[in-house]
Design an enzyme around this catalytic site. Structure first.
Site, PDB file in Angstrom:
ATOM      1  N   SER A   6       0.836  -1.165  -0.012  1.00  0.00           N
ATOM      2  CA  SER A   6      -0.021   0.032   0.101  1.00  0.00           C
ATOM      3  C   SER A   6       0.858   1.206   0.168  1.00  0.00           C
ATOM      4  O   SER A   6       0.390   2.283  -0.445  1.00  0.00           O
ATOM      5  CB  SER A   6      -0.918   0.078   1.272  1.00  0.00           C
ATOM      6  OG  SER A   6      -1.817  -0.864   1.322  1.00  0.00           O
ATOM      7  N   HIS A  37      -1.031  -3.253  -7.367  1.00  0.00           N
ATOM      8  CA  HIS A  37      -1.870  -2.744  -6.186  1.00  0.00           C
ATOM      9  C   HIS A  37      -3.401  -2.968  -6.203  1.00  0.00           C
ATOM     10  O   HIS A  37      -4.147  -2.014  -7.091  1.00  0.00           O
ATOM     11  CB  HIS A  37      -1.665  -1.181  -6.001  1.00  0.00           C
ATOM     12  CG  HIS A  37      -2.094  -0.873  -4.450  1.00  0.00           C
ATOM     13  ND1 HIS A  37      -2.558   0.347  -4.208  1.00  0.00           N
ATOM     14  CD2 HIS A  37      -2.370  -1.480  -3.276  1.00  0.00           C
ATOM     15  CE1 HIS A  37      -2.986   0.635  -3.125  1.00  0.00           C
ATOM     16  NE2 HIS A  37      -2.725  -0.637  -2.559  1.00  0.00           N
ATOM     17  N   GLU A  46      -4.033  -0.593  -9.506  1.00  0.00           N
ATOM     18  CA  GLU A  46      -2.823   0.232 -10.014  1.00  0.00           C
ATOM     19  C   GLU A  46      -1.596  -0.658 -10.461  1.00  0.00           C
ATOM     20  O   GLU A  46      -1.319  -1.367  -9.601  1.00  0.00           O
ATOM     21  CB  GLU A  46      -2.527   1.023  -8.707  1.00  0.00           C
ATOM     22  CG  GLU A  46      -3.597   2.121  -8.555  1.00  0.00           C
ATOM     23  CD  GLU A  46      -3.290   2.959  -7.323  1.00  0.00           C
ATOM     24  OE1 GLU A  46      -3.779   4.170  -7.092  1.00  0.00           O
ATOM     25  OE2 GLU A  46      -2.553   2.318  -6.255  1.00  0.00           O
TER      26      GLU A  46
HETATM   27  N1  CAA Z   1     -17.048 -10.379  -1.781  1.00  0.00           N
HETATM   28  C1  CAA Z   1     -18.272 -10.751  -2.631  1.00  0.00           C
HETATM   29  N2  CAA Z   1     -19.463 -10.220  -2.719  1.00  0.00           N
HETATM   30  C2  CAA Z   1     -19.435  -9.183  -1.522  1.00  0.00           C
HETATM   31  C3  CAA Z   1     -18.360  -9.051  -0.790  1.00  0.00           C
HETATM   32  C4  CAA Z   1     -17.159  -9.639  -0.761  1.00  0.00           C
HETATM   33  N3  CAA Z   1     -16.147  -9.653  -0.109  1.00  0.00           N
HETATM   34  N4  CAA Z   1     -18.728  -8.257   0.389  1.00  0.00           N
HETATM   35  C5  CAA Z   1     -19.962  -7.558  -0.329  1.00  0.00           C
HETATM   36  N5  CAA Z   1     -20.161  -8.081  -0.928  1.00  0.00           N
HETATM   37  C6  CAA Z   1     -21.878  -8.056  -1.888  1.00  0.00           C
HETATM   38  C7  CAA Z   1     -22.931  -8.172  -0.963  1.00  0.00           C
HETATM   39  O1  CAA Z   1     -23.303  -9.310  -0.858  1.00  0.00           O
HETATM   40  C8  CAA Z   1     -23.807  -7.383  -1.670  1.00  0.00           C
HETATM   41  O2  CAA Z   1     -24.538  -8.159  -2.579  1.00  0.00           O
HETATM   42  P1  CAA Z   1     -25.963  -8.004  -3.181  1.00  0.00           P
HETATM   43  O3  CAA Z   1     -25.926  -6.537  -4.150  1.00  0.00           O
HETATM   44  O4  CAA Z   1     -26.360  -9.058  -3.778  1.00  0.00           O
HETATM   45  O5  CAA Z   1     -26.969  -7.800  -1.786  1.00  0.00           O
HETATM   46  C9  CAA Z   1     -23.058  -6.233  -2.351  1.00  0.00           C
HETATM   47  O6  CAA Z   1     -21.738  -6.619  -2.483  1.00  0.00           O
HETATM   48  C10 CAA Z   1     -22.923  -4.929  -1.711  1.00  0.00           C
HETATM   49  O7  CAA Z   1     -22.693  -5.067  -0.408  1.00  0.00           O
HETATM   50  P2  CAA Z   1     -23.270  -4.426   0.634  1.00  0.00           P
HETATM   51  O8  CAA Z   1     -24.716  -4.041   0.430  1.00  0.00           O
HETATM   52  O9  CAA Z   1     -22.743  -5.054   2.021  1.00  0.00           O
HETATM   53  O10 CAA Z   1     -22.526  -2.870   0.917  1.00  0.00           O
HETATM   54  P3  CAA Z   1     -22.201  -1.784   0.109  1.00  0.00           P
HETATM   55  O11 CAA Z   1     -23.317  -1.659  -1.003  1.00  0.00           O
HETATM   56  O12 CAA Z   1     -21.974  -0.543   1.073  1.00  0.00           O
HETATM   57  O13 CAA Z   1     -20.969  -1.985  -0.987  1.00  0.00           O
HETATM   58  C11 CAA Z   1     -18.374  -1.737  -0.560  1.00  0.00           C
HETATM   59  C12 CAA Z   1     -19.634  -2.566   0.097  1.00  0.00           C
HETATM   60  C13 CAA Z   1     -18.392  -1.949  -2.103  1.00  0.00           C
HETATM   61  C14 CAA Z   1     -17.565  -2.423   0.171  1.00  0.00           C
HETATM   62  C15 CAA Z   1     -18.756  -0.121  -0.520  1.00  0.00           C
HETATM   63  O14 CAA Z   1     -19.105   0.158   0.780  1.00  0.00           O
HETATM   64  C16 CAA Z   1     -17.346   0.497  -0.787  1.00  0.00           C
HETATM   65  O15 CAA Z   1     -17.129   0.716  -1.963  1.00  0.00           O
HETATM   66  N6  CAA Z   1     -16.735   0.931   0.254  1.00  0.00           N
HETATM   67  C17 CAA Z   1     -15.625   1.642   0.260  1.00  0.00           C
HETATM   68  C18 CAA Z   1     -14.098   0.594  -0.142  1.00  0.00           C
HETATM   69  C19 CAA Z   1     -13.038   1.394  -0.513  1.00  0.00           C
HETATM   70  O16 CAA Z   1     -12.908   2.490  -0.643  1.00  0.00           O
HETATM   71  N7  CAA Z   1     -12.103   0.408  -0.486  1.00  0.00           N
HETATM   72  C20 CAA Z   1     -10.682   0.915  -0.771  1.00  0.00           C
HETATM   73  C21 CAA Z   1     -10.042   0.880   0.647  1.00  0.00           C
HETATM   74  S1  CAA Z   1      -8.328   1.625   0.367  1.00  0.00           S
HETATM   75  C22 CAA Z   1      -7.438   0.164  -0.449  1.00  0.00           C
HETATM   76  O17 CAA Z   1      -7.931  -1.097  -0.362  1.00  0.00           O
HETATM   77  C23 CAA Z   1      -6.032   0.485  -0.481  1.00  0.00           C
HETATM   78  C24 CAA Z   1      -5.038   0.328   0.500  1.00  0.00           C
HETATM   79  O18 CAA Z   1      -3.848   0.004   0.004  1.00  0.00           O
HETATM   80  C25 CAA Z   1      -5.497   0.380   1.955  1.00  0.00           C
HETATM   81  P1  NAD Z   2      -3.385  -9.190   6.397  1.00  0.00           P
HETATM   82  O1  NAD Z   2      -2.551  -9.315   7.548  1.00  0.00           O
HETATM   83  O2  NAD Z   2      -4.831  -9.595   6.303  1.00  0.00           O
HETATM   84  O3  NAD Z   2      -2.713 -10.671   5.748  1.00  0.00           O
HETATM   85  C1  NAD Z   2      -1.299 -10.544   5.854  1.00  0.00           C
HETATM   86  C2  NAD Z   2      -1.243 -12.279   5.592  1.00  0.00           C
HETATM   87  O4  NAD Z   2       0.452 -12.598   5.405  1.00  0.00           O
HETATM   88  C3  NAD Z   2      -1.168 -13.092   6.907  1.00  0.00           C
HETATM   89  O5  NAD Z   2      -2.281 -14.089   6.667  1.00  0.00           O
HETATM   90  C4  NAD Z   2       0.122 -13.333   7.516  1.00  0.00           C
HETATM   91  O6  NAD Z   2      -0.030 -14.675   8.012  1.00  0.00           O
HETATM   92  C5  NAD Z   2       0.626 -13.627   6.032  1.00  0.00           C
HETATM   93  N1  NAD Z   2       2.113 -13.630   6.024  1.00  0.00           N
HETATM   94  C6  NAD Z   2       3.151 -12.570   6.882  1.00  0.00           C
HETATM   95  N2  NAD Z   2       4.216 -12.818   6.438  1.00  0.00           N
HETATM   96  C7  NAD Z   2       4.290 -13.954   5.810  1.00  0.00           C
HETATM   97  C8  NAD Z   2       5.367 -14.685   5.101  1.00  0.00           C
HETATM   98  N3  NAD Z   2       6.649 -14.406   5.284  1.00  0.00           N
HETATM   99  N4  NAD Z   2       5.003 -15.718   4.312  1.00  0.00           N
HETATM  100  C9  NAD Z   2       3.702 -16.088   3.946  1.00  0.00           C
HETATM  101  N5  NAD Z   2       2.553 -15.298   4.607  1.00  0.00           N
HETATM  102  C10 NAD Z   2       2.793 -14.182   5.551  1.00  0.00           C
HETATM  103  O7  NAD Z   2      -2.954  -7.904   5.436  1.00  0.00           O
HETATM  104  P2  NAD Z   2      -3.516  -7.547   4.287  1.00  0.00           P
HETATM  105  O8  NAD Z   2      -4.410  -6.448   4.566  1.00  0.00           O
HETATM  106  O9  NAD Z   2      -4.117  -8.304   3.381  1.00  0.00           O
HETATM  107  O10 NAD Z   2      -2.218  -6.819   3.717  1.00  0.00           O
HETATM  108  C11 NAD Z   2      -1.259  -7.518   2.814  1.00  0.00           C
HETATM  109  C12 NAD Z   2      -0.603  -6.591   1.994  1.00  0.00           C
HETATM  110  O11 NAD Z   2      -1.376  -5.832   1.125  1.00  0.00           O
HETATM  111  C13 NAD Z   2       0.065  -5.337   2.868  1.00  0.00           C
HETATM  112  O12 NAD Z   2       1.315  -5.077   2.025  1.00  0.00           O
HETATM  113  C14 NAD Z   2      -0.674  -4.203   2.659  1.00  0.00           C
HETATM  114  O13 NAD Z   2      -0.193  -2.854   2.860  1.00  0.00           O
HETATM  115  C15 NAD Z   2      -1.303  -4.443   1.227  1.00  0.00           C
HETATM  116  N6  NAD Z   2      -2.736  -3.837   1.064  1.00  0.00           N
HETATM  117  C16 NAD Z   2      -3.897  -3.597   2.146  1.00  0.00           C
HETATM  118  C17 NAD Z   2      -4.901  -3.250   1.900  1.00  0.00           C
HETATM  119  C18 NAD Z   2      -5.818  -3.141   2.875  1.00  0.00           C
HETATM  120  O14 NAD Z   2      -7.046  -2.489   2.754  1.00  0.00           O
HETATM  121  N7  NAD Z   2      -5.772  -3.950   4.053  1.00  0.00           N
HETATM  122  C19 NAD Z   2      -5.175  -2.865   0.624  1.00  0.00           C
HETATM  123  C20 NAD Z   2      -4.267  -3.048  -0.495  1.00  0.00           C
HETATM  124  C21 NAD Z   2      -2.941  -3.441  -0.073  1.00  0.00           C
END
Ligand code: CAA
Ligand code: NAD
Length: 298
Positions: free
Chosen positions: A133, A154, A166
């Site tokens: 991330s 990503h 990405e």
């Molecule tokens: N797998 C499969 N289906 C799923 C699911 C999953 N993991 N989670 C939910 N669904 C399905 C549900 O069953 C539901 O289906 P129906 O339409 O048939 O009822 C549908 O998807 C919609 O789900 P919900 O009604 O529970 O919720 P929602 O409409 O609010 O949608 C969401 C959920 C798509 C997560 C929405 O809330 C959303 O887009 N949230 C923002 C998520 C976001 O910004 N993500 C990025 C985070 S940053 C990141 O990831 C990067 C990083 O590096 C940290």
């Molecule tokens: P998580 O903690 O849910 O999962 C990580 C997994 O990796 C765990 O199951 C752990 O047991 C395993 N692990 C750790 N060290 C290991 C090793 N040496 N060999 C094999 N397995 C090992 O974490 P996550 O949220 O899935 O994040 C994983 C990566 O993805 C990170 O680099 C994070 O920054 C990135 N990421 C996270 C998100 C998010 O929304 N959480 C979104 C995009 C990218």
């Protein structure tokens, strides 16, 4: 007539290391789009839990995708699961792997240990990608001798629903590698965008400061958590408010990202740490995954 380049570059077998929130989602979508997948984690117990999560998610997907044909839906779940092999050995099927995607803990040292070992074990054609991330792809890749076959891939949480990938290139990434990663993202049914190796790429560079600003707003007492989230959902059209989203991503992950950037860019106010966030993480309130963060979960 078909293009030799695309068939040469075609990615058919994938190894996903780390089967957590992200790795299990990546393994799921790769298997659902006909790729042979090896999913690796540290213990069999973790892998079993991940397979269960994949099955549950596939059932939700199949209900929607095959709503008029439940039998075909069942077959889709069984077929997808049959394409996933699990292992605790990262090099298990490496000889046949076209693409290795790393989704383990967000820690440079741990990622380096893994990639150094796999660089020796993997055949020369295997492309390496990290789902990091916030860490620089160039620094992760620097431990290997295959920087031309290295890039960032990503994904976004929840992987089965979020359409974006990405694709990050470093200066050494070859055109062929970039094209293969870009094409692979499309094959998964995702929409790829091309990114440079800058902090947070596109999405997190915008999203993480926004989340941090919402936490600072709460810290100043300008508004309640509920009102901040309601405001951004109803006033700006976001599916989740910023604090709900922080809980969803994981407060430990959010803290890790901001601390890392703050250390590298100490004068950037958008990257300043937050006491509320530090305190919640110290008390193991990590958001949805631990049952409590800014909100409480069942
Ligand atoms: N797998 C499969 N289906 C799923 C699911 C999953 N993991 N989670 C939910 N669904 C399905 C549900 O069953 C539901 O289906 P129906 O339409 O048939 O009822 C549908 O998807 C919609 O789900 P919900 O009604 O529970 O919720 P929602 O409409 O609010 O949608 C969401 C959920 C798509 C997560 C929405 O809330 C959303 O887009 N949230 C923002 C998520 C976001 O910004 N993500 C990025 C985070 S940053 C990141 O990831 C990067 C990083 O590096 C940290
Ligand atoms: P998580 O903690 O849910 O999962 C990580 C997994 O990796 C765990 O199951 C752990 O047991 C395993 N692990 C750790 N060290 C290991 C090793 N040496 N060999 C094999 N397995 C090992 O974490 P996550 O949220 O899935 O994040 C994983 C990566 O993805 C990170 O680099 C994070 O920054 C990135 N990421 C996270 C998100 C998010 O929304 N959480 C979104 C995009 C990218």
């Amino acid at each position: 007539f078909f293009s030799t380049t695309s068939s040469q570059n075609a990615i058919k077998t994938v190894t996903v290391i780390g089967s957590g929130l992200m790795g299990s989602g990546i393994a799921q979508v790769a298997a659902a789009t006909n790729h042979k997948v090896t999913m690796v984690d540290q213990t069999d117990a973790i892998l079993t839990k991940s397979l269960n999560a994949i099955e549950k998610s596939l059932e939700k997907v199949s209900k929607k995708k095959f709503k008029d044909d439940p039998e075909a839906g069942k077959q889709f779940v069984t077929d997808t699961l049959s394409r996933i092999t699990i292992s605790t050995d990262p090099a298990a099927n490496i000889a046949e792997t076209d693409l290795l995607i790393e989704a383990i803990v967000e820690n440079m040292r741990v990622k380096h240990n893994l990639f150094a070992e796999l660089d020796k074990a993997a055949p020369s054609h295997t492309i390496f990608a990290s789902n990091t991330s916030s860490l620089p792809i160039a620094e992760i890749a620097s431990i290997t001798k295959r920087q031309d076959r290295f890039g960032g891939l990503h994904f976004f949480n929840p992987v089965p629903l979020m359409k974006l990938v990405e694709v990050i290139r470093i200066p050494e990434t070859s055109e062929e590698t970039f094209d293969a990663l870009y094409q692979f993202s499309k094959e998964l049914g995702k929409v790829p965008v091309s990114c440079k190796d800058t902090p947070g790429f596109i999405v997190n560079r915008l999203l993480v400061p926004y989340i941090m600003e919402s936490i600072r707003m709460l810290e100043r007492g300008d508004a309640s958590a509920k009102d901040i989230d309601t405001a951004m959902k109803l006033g700006a059209g976001y599916p989740m408010g910023p604090l709900e989203l922080a809980d969803y991503v994981g407060l430990d992950t959010t803290k890790f990202i901001i601390d890392g950037w703050h250390e590298k860019y100490p004068t950037e106010p958008l990257f300043s740490p937050s006491e509320i966030l530090n305190d919640l993480v110290a008390r193991n309130k990590l958001g949805r995954k631990s049952g409590e963060g800014f909100y409480k979960y069942e």
